[in-house]
Design a protein around this motif. Structure first.
Motif, PDB file in Angstrom:
ATOM      1  N   TYR A  54      51.352 -40.317  11.307  1.00 47.42           N
ATOM      2  CA  TYR A  54      50.442 -40.169  10.172  1.00 47.42           C
ATOM      3  C   TYR A  54      51.219 -39.420   9.106  1.00 47.42           C
ATOM      4  CZ  TYR A  54      46.926 -41.158  13.729  1.00 47.42           C
ATOM      5  OH  TYR A  54      46.195 -41.728  14.739  1.00 47.42           O
ATOM      6  N   GLN A  55      51.563 -40.091   8.022  1.00 47.01           N
ATOM      7  CA  GLN A  55      52.361 -39.486   6.964  1.00 47.01           C
ATOM      8  C   GLN A  55      51.493 -39.254   5.732  1.00 47.01           C
ATOM      9  OE1 GLN A  55      56.570 -40.549   6.533  1.00 47.01           O
ATOM     10  NE2 GLN A  55      56.067 -41.135   4.445  1.00 47.01           N
ATOM     11  N   PHE A  56      51.113 -37.999   5.555  1.00 47.91           N
ATOM     12  CA  PHE A  56      50.253 -37.604   4.439  1.00 47.91           C
ATOM     13  C   PHE A  56      51.101 -37.141   3.267  1.00 47.91           C
ATOM     14  CE2 PHE A  56      47.637 -36.931   8.176  1.00 47.91           C
ATOM     15  CZ  PHE A  56      46.395 -37.393   7.779  1.00 47.91           C
ATOM     16  N   LYS A  57      50.603 -37.405   2.064  1.00 47.02           N
ATOM     17  CA  LYS A  57      51.241 -36.887   0.863  1.00 47.02           C
ATOM     18  C   LYS A  57      50.207 -36.056   0.131  1.00 47.02           C
ATOM     19  CE  LYS A  57      53.738 -38.188  -3.302  1.00 47.02           C
ATOM     20  NZ  LYS A  57      54.186 -39.284  -4.170  1.00 47.02           N
ATOM     21  N   GLY A  58      50.607 -34.848  -0.263  1.00 47.07           N
ATOM     22  CA  GLY A  58      49.702 -33.978  -0.995  1.00 47.07           C
ATOM     23  C   GLY A  58      50.193 -32.548  -0.982  1.00 47.07           C
ATOM     24  N   LYS A  59      49.528 -31.727  -1.754  1.00 44.93           N
ATOM     25  CA  LYS A  59      49.885 -30.312  -1.862  1.00 44.93           C
ATOM     26  C   LYS A  59      48.913 -29.462  -1.054  1.00 44.93           C
ATOM     27  CE  LYS A  59      52.614 -30.318  -5.914  1.00 44.93           C
ATOM     28  NZ  LYS A  59      53.960 -30.369  -5.442  1.00 44.93           N
ATOM     29  N   ASP A  60      49.450 -28.477  -0.372  1.00 48.36           N
ATOM     30  CA  ASP A  60      48.659 -27.497   0.384  1.00 48.36           C
ATOM     31  C   ASP A  60      47.652 -28.155   1.333  1.00 48.36           C
ATOM     32  OD1 ASP A  60      49.954 -25.368  -1.018  1.00 48.36           O
ATOM     33  OD2 ASP A  60      48.576 -25.676  -2.701  1.00 48.36           O
ATOM     34  N   LEU A  61      48.091 -29.177   2.049  1.00 49.35           N
ATOM     35  CA  LEU A  61      47.197 -29.851   2.992  1.00 49.35           C
ATOM     36  C   LEU A  61      46.996 -28.974   4.232  1.00 49.35           C
ATOM     37  CD1 LEU A  61      48.540 -33.503   2.726  1.00 49.35           C
ATOM     38  CD2 LEU A  61      46.469 -32.559   1.720  1.00 49.35           C
ATOM     39  N   PRO A  62      45.752 -28.806   4.668  1.00 51.00           N
ATOM     40  CA  PRO A  62      45.465 -27.955   5.830  1.00 51.00           C
ATOM     41  C   PRO A  62      45.808 -28.678   7.145  1.00 51.00           C
ATOM     42  CG  PRO A  62      43.435 -28.872   4.959  1.00 51.00           C
ATOM     43  CD  PRO A  62      44.538 -29.348   4.068  1.00 51.00           C
ATOM     44  N   MET A  63      46.909 -28.285   7.769  1.00 49.62           N
ATOM     45  CA  MET A  63      47.368 -28.948   8.992  1.00 49.62           C
ATOM     46  C   MET A  63      46.304 -28.936  10.080  1.00 49.62           C
ATOM     47  SD  MET A  63      49.585 -30.732  10.615  1.00 49.62           S
ATOM     48  CE  MET A  63      51.263 -30.669  10.059  1.00 49.62           C
ATOM     49  N   ASP A  64      45.534 -27.851  10.188  1.00 50.88           N
ATOM     50  CA  ASP A  64      44.508 -27.793  11.230  1.00 50.88           C
ATOM     51  C   ASP A  64      43.465 -28.897  11.054  1.00 50.88           C
ATOM     52  OD1 ASP A  64      43.596 -26.450   8.897  1.00 50.88           O
ATOM     53  OD2 ASP A  64      42.158 -25.259  10.053  1.00 50.88           O
ATOM     54  N   LYS A  65      43.086 -29.188   9.829  1.00 51.09           N
ATOM     55  CA  LYS A  65      42.101 -30.247   9.581  1.00 51.09           C
ATOM     56  C   LYS A  65      42.712 -31.634   9.777  1.00 51.09           C
ATOM     57  CE  LYS A  65      38.929 -27.629   6.739  1.00 51.09           C
ATOM     58  NZ  LYS A  65      38.179 -27.546   5.490  1.00 51.09           N
ATOM     59  N   LEU A  66      43.973 -31.800   9.403  1.00 46.70           N
ATOM     60  CA  LEU A  66      44.648 -33.079   9.645  1.00 46.70           C
ATOM     61  C   LEU A  66      44.720 -33.349  11.145  1.00 46.70           C
ATOM     62  CD1 LEU A  66      47.667 -32.905   7.143  1.00 46.70           C
ATOM     63  CD2 LEU A  66      45.369 -33.811   6.737  1.00 46.70           C
ATOM     64  N   GLN A  67      45.093 -32.326  11.915  1.00 48.39           N
ATOM     65  CA  GLN A  67      45.178 -32.467  13.367  1.00 48.39           C
ATOM     66  C   GLN A  67      43.808 -32.769  13.973  1.00 48.39           C
ATOM     67  OE1 GLN A  67      47.065 -28.673  14.164  1.00 48.39           O
ATOM     68  NE2 GLN A  67      49.052 -29.665  14.516  1.00 48.39           N
ATOM     69  N   LYS A  68      42.777 -32.122  13.467  1.00 51.04           N
ATOM     70  CA  LYS A  68      41.420 -32.350  13.962  1.00 51.04           C
ATOM     71  C   LYS A  68      40.987 -33.786  13.698  1.00 51.04           C
ATOM     72  CE  LYS A  68      37.293 -31.016  15.416  1.00 51.04           C
ATOM     73  NZ  LYS A  68      37.028 -30.684  16.807  1.00 51.04           N
ATOM     74  N   ALA A  69      41.259 -34.292  12.501  1.00 51.47           N
ATOM     75  CA  ALA A  69      40.885 -35.668  12.156  1.00 51.47           C
ATOM     76  C   ALA A  69      41.623 -36.671  13.039  1.00 51.47           C
ATOM     77  CB  ALA A  69      41.171 -35.942  10.679  1.00 51.47           C
ATOM     78  N   VAL A  70      42.917 -36.468  13.234  1.00 48.22           N
ATOM     79  CA  VAL A  70      43.710 -37.359  14.088  1.00 48.22           C
ATOM     80  C   VAL A  70      43.206 -37.293  15.522  1.00 48.22           C
ATOM     81  CG1 VAL A  70      46.011 -37.682  15.092  1.00 48.22           C
ATOM     82  CG2 VAL A  70      45.760 -37.371  12.624  1.00 48.22           C
ATOM     83  N   SER A  71      42.940 -36.106  16.000  1.00 51.79           N
ATOM     84  CA  SER A  71      42.447 -35.919  17.367  1.00 51.79           C
ATOM     85  C   SER A  71      41.095 -36.604  17.574  1.00 51.79           C
ATOM     86  CB  SER A  71      42.341 -34.422  17.673  1.00 51.79           C
ATOM     87  OG  SER A  71      41.820 -34.217  18.953  1.00 51.79           O
ATOM     88  N   LEU A  72      40.179 -36.456  16.617  1.00 50.98           N
ATOM     89  CA  LEU A  72      38.873 -37.112  16.729  1.00 50.98           C
ATOM     90  C   LEU A  72      39.020 -38.631  16.760  1.00 50.98           C
ATOM     91  CD1 LEU A  72      36.655 -34.932  14.365  1.00 50.98           C
ATOM     92  CD2 LEU A  72      36.280 -35.326  16.814  1.00 50.98           C
ATOM     93  N   SER A  73      39.910 -39.150  15.934  1.00 57.35           N
ATOM     94  CA  SER A  73      40.136 -40.593  15.943  1.00 57.35           C
ATOM     95  C   SER A  73      40.655 -41.036  17.304  1.00 57.35           C
ATOM     96  CB  SER A  73      41.135 -40.991  14.851  1.00 57.35           C
ATOM     97  OG  SER A  73      41.451 -42.363  14.970  1.00 57.35           O
ATOM     98  N   GLU A  74      41.676 -40.347  17.795  1.00 49.99           N
ATOM     99  CA  GLU A  74      42.310 -40.725  19.060  1.00 49.99           C
ATOM    100  C   GLU A  74      41.384 -40.579  20.257  1.00 49.99           C
ATOM    101  OE1 GLU A  74      45.672 -38.133  19.181  1.00 49.99           O
ATOM    102  OE2 GLU A  74      46.966 -39.606  18.193  1.00 49.99           O
ATOM    103  N   GLU A  75      40.601 -39.523  20.279  1.00 53.62           N
ATOM    104  CA  GLU A  75      39.819 -39.202  21.477  1.00 53.62           C
ATOM    105  C   GLU A  75      38.377 -39.706  21.449  1.00 53.62           C
ATOM    106  OE1 GLU A  75      40.255 -34.961  21.931  1.00 53.62           O
ATOM    107  OE2 GLU A  75      42.445 -35.142  21.826  1.00 53.62           O
ATOM    108  N   LYS A  76      37.854 -39.989  20.242  1.00 56.02           N
ATOM    109  CA  LYS A  76      36.437 -40.318  20.170  1.00 56.02           C
ATOM    110  C   LYS A  76      36.111 -41.639  19.484  1.00 56.02           C
ATOM    111  CE  LYS A  76      32.000 -38.262  19.015  1.00 56.02           C
ATOM    112  NZ  LYS A  76      31.289 -37.098  18.521  1.00 56.02           N
ATOM    113  N   TYR A  77      36.802 -41.971  18.398  1.00 58.45           N
ATOM    114  CA  TYR A  77      36.354 -43.070  17.561  1.00 58.45           C
ATOM    115  C   TYR A  77      37.155 -44.373  17.626  1.00 58.45           C
ATOM    116  CZ  TYR A  77      33.327 -39.535  15.523  1.00 58.45           C
ATOM    117  OH  TYR A  77      32.390 -38.559  15.347  1.00 58.45           O
ATOM    118  N   CYS A  78      38.462 -44.310  17.730  1.00 65.64           N
ATOM    119  CA  CYS A  78      39.281 -45.521  17.627  1.00 65.64           C
ATOM    120  C   CYS A  78      39.308 -46.305  18.942  1.00 65.64           C
ATOM    121  CB  CYS A  78      40.707 -45.179  17.184  1.00 65.64           C
ATOM    122  SG  CYS A  78      41.763 -46.635  17.040  1.00 65.64           S
ATOM    123  N   GLY A  79      38.596 -47.419  18.942  1.00 65.86           N
ATOM    124  CA  GLY A  79      38.522 -48.254  20.130  1.00 65.86           C
ATOM    125  C   GLY A  79      39.846 -48.917  20.481  1.00 65.86           C
ATOM    126  N   VAL A  80      40.661 -49.210  19.476  1.00 71.21           N
ATOM    127  CA  VAL A  80      41.973 -49.819  19.736  1.00 71.21           C
ATOM    128  C   VAL A  80      42.840 -48.814  20.485  1.00 71.21           C
ATOM    129  CG1 VAL A  80      44.044 -50.822  18.691  1.00 71.21           C
ATOM    130  CG2 VAL A  80      41.792 -51.340  17.732  1.00 71.21           C
TER     131      VAL A  80
END
Length: 138
Positions: free
Chosen positions: A94-120
């Motif tokens: 996951y390659q994000f572009k932006g300033k002062d991005l909160p890594m904890d929230k990025l990790q949480k979003a990726v984790s939720l996708s992987e563990e809960k939402y993404c059926g693939v």
């Protein structure tokens, strides 16, 4: 809930289907007797994973009010040498572009996708190792 696709042979190595009103053509490369009219089936597996988790992550980050300039989801698949050739592992970047991005929230979003939402992702993890990485480009 049941889903199905109807893939119609259109000659030589070419196939066609319609998904939600969108025409999709699959074909083999010229080196394999095709005419290169469309993508090969196996790389679409990588695309399906990238699209599924990417849509989840964007949706989750919007709810978290995290703004970013760009997101690229890169999926690398290692294929076996012997037939039947298949992906023996995949790595999602996951390659994000932006300033002062909160890594904890990025990790949480990726984790939720992987563990809960993404059926693939859920299906692939039952068959092969699936690893992830988060990169931030400012």
């Amino acid at each position: 809930m049941k889903s199905s696709v109807n893939l119609k042979w259109t000659g030589n190595m070419s196939w066609e289907t319609e998904l939600f009103g969108h025409k999709l053509v699959l074909d083999a490369g010229t080196e394999n007797g095709g005419e290169d009219k469309g993508p090969r089936p196996k790389p679409l597996m990588l695309t399906a994973l990238a699209g599924c988790t990417g849509m989840d992550v964007v949706s989750i980050l919007k709810k978290m009010r995290v703004e970013f300039e760009d997101l690229q989801v890169i999926v690398e698949g290692d294929m076996t040498e012997e037939h039947p050739k298949y992906y023996e592992k995949m790595h999602v970047i996951y390659q994000f572009k932006g300033k002062d991005l909160p890594m904890d929230k990025l990790q949480k979003a990726v984790s939720l996708s992987e563990e809960k939402y993404c059926g693939v992702s859920a299906l692939y993890k039952k068959a092969i190792p699936l690893t992830t990485e988060i990169r931030i480009v400012e």
